[in-house]
Write a protein that holds these residues in place. Structure first.
Motif, short mmCIF file in Angstrom:
data_model
loop_
_atom_site.label_atom_id
_atom_site.label_comp_id
_atom_site.label_asym_id
_atom_site.label_seq_id
_atom_site.Cartn_x
_atom_site.Cartn_y
_atom_site.Cartn_z
N THR A 41 11.11 -29.67 -9.49
CA THR A 41 11.47 -28.25 -9.49
C THR A 41 11.14 -27.66 -8.13
N ASP A 42 12.13 -27.04 -7.52
CA ASP A 42 11.92 -26.36 -6.24
C ASP A 42 11.02 -25.15 -6.49
N GLU A 43 10.08 -24.93 -5.62
CA GLU A 43 9.13 -23.82 -5.76
C GLU A 43 9.86 -22.48 -5.94
N ALA B 47 10.99 -21.66 -9.58
CA ALA B 47 10.00 -21.53 -10.66
C ALA B 47 10.09 -20.16 -11.36
N LYS B 48 10.11 -19.09 -10.60
CA LYS B 48 10.14 -17.76 -11.21
C LYS B 48 11.45 -17.52 -11.97
#
Length: 132
Positions: free
Chosen positions: A42-44, A47-48
């Motif tokens: 998962t790309d940072e 995440a949101k």
């Protein structure tokens, strides 16, 4: 993340199930949570938005331990970590993906669309104006 008190509580109530999916969430005040871990690959930056989509599923009244909600959450995760158009990839990664497609290991994208199609020689001849 500061999703608000109700949403933060909802995430924390479902933290054990979300942890099985790769998320590690801890309380951080009344209206916030700390996201300590996300699913692999998962790309940072994703995440949101990923958690916001999961919250939409939870707000709809689906519990993540129910099959339909879990399926929805897994689709969200798969979509977010999928290779997107315009993203540059290492040659080794592209080669590995191409091999998985060619062997039939990968047949569909996370949305269920096919990643390849089969065209017969006759179909190709027709498309190139070789058949009358």
């Amino acid at each position: 993340l500061t999703p608000g008190e109700a949403d933060a509580q909802m995430l924390l109530e479902n933290a054990p199930t979300l942890e099985k999916l790769g998320f590690e969430i801890e309380p951080f005040g009344a209206d916030s949570v700390v996201l300590r871990a996300v699913p692999a690959d998962t790309d940072e930056a994703e995440a949101k938005p990923m958690l916001e989509e999961i919250l939409e599923t939870l707000r709809a009244g689906l519990k993540p331990d129910s099959e339909s909600a879990l399926d929805e959450i897994l689709h969200t995760i798969a979509c977010k970590v999928a290779i997107k158009a315009g993203r540059s990839s290492a040659l080794q990664e592209l080669d590995a993906l191409a091999r998985r497609v060619l062997t039939g290991e990968v047949r569909y994208c996370p949305h269920g669309r096919p990643v390849s199609i089969v065209l017969t020689k006759k179909e190709l001849d027709k498309r190139f104006g070789r058949l009358g």
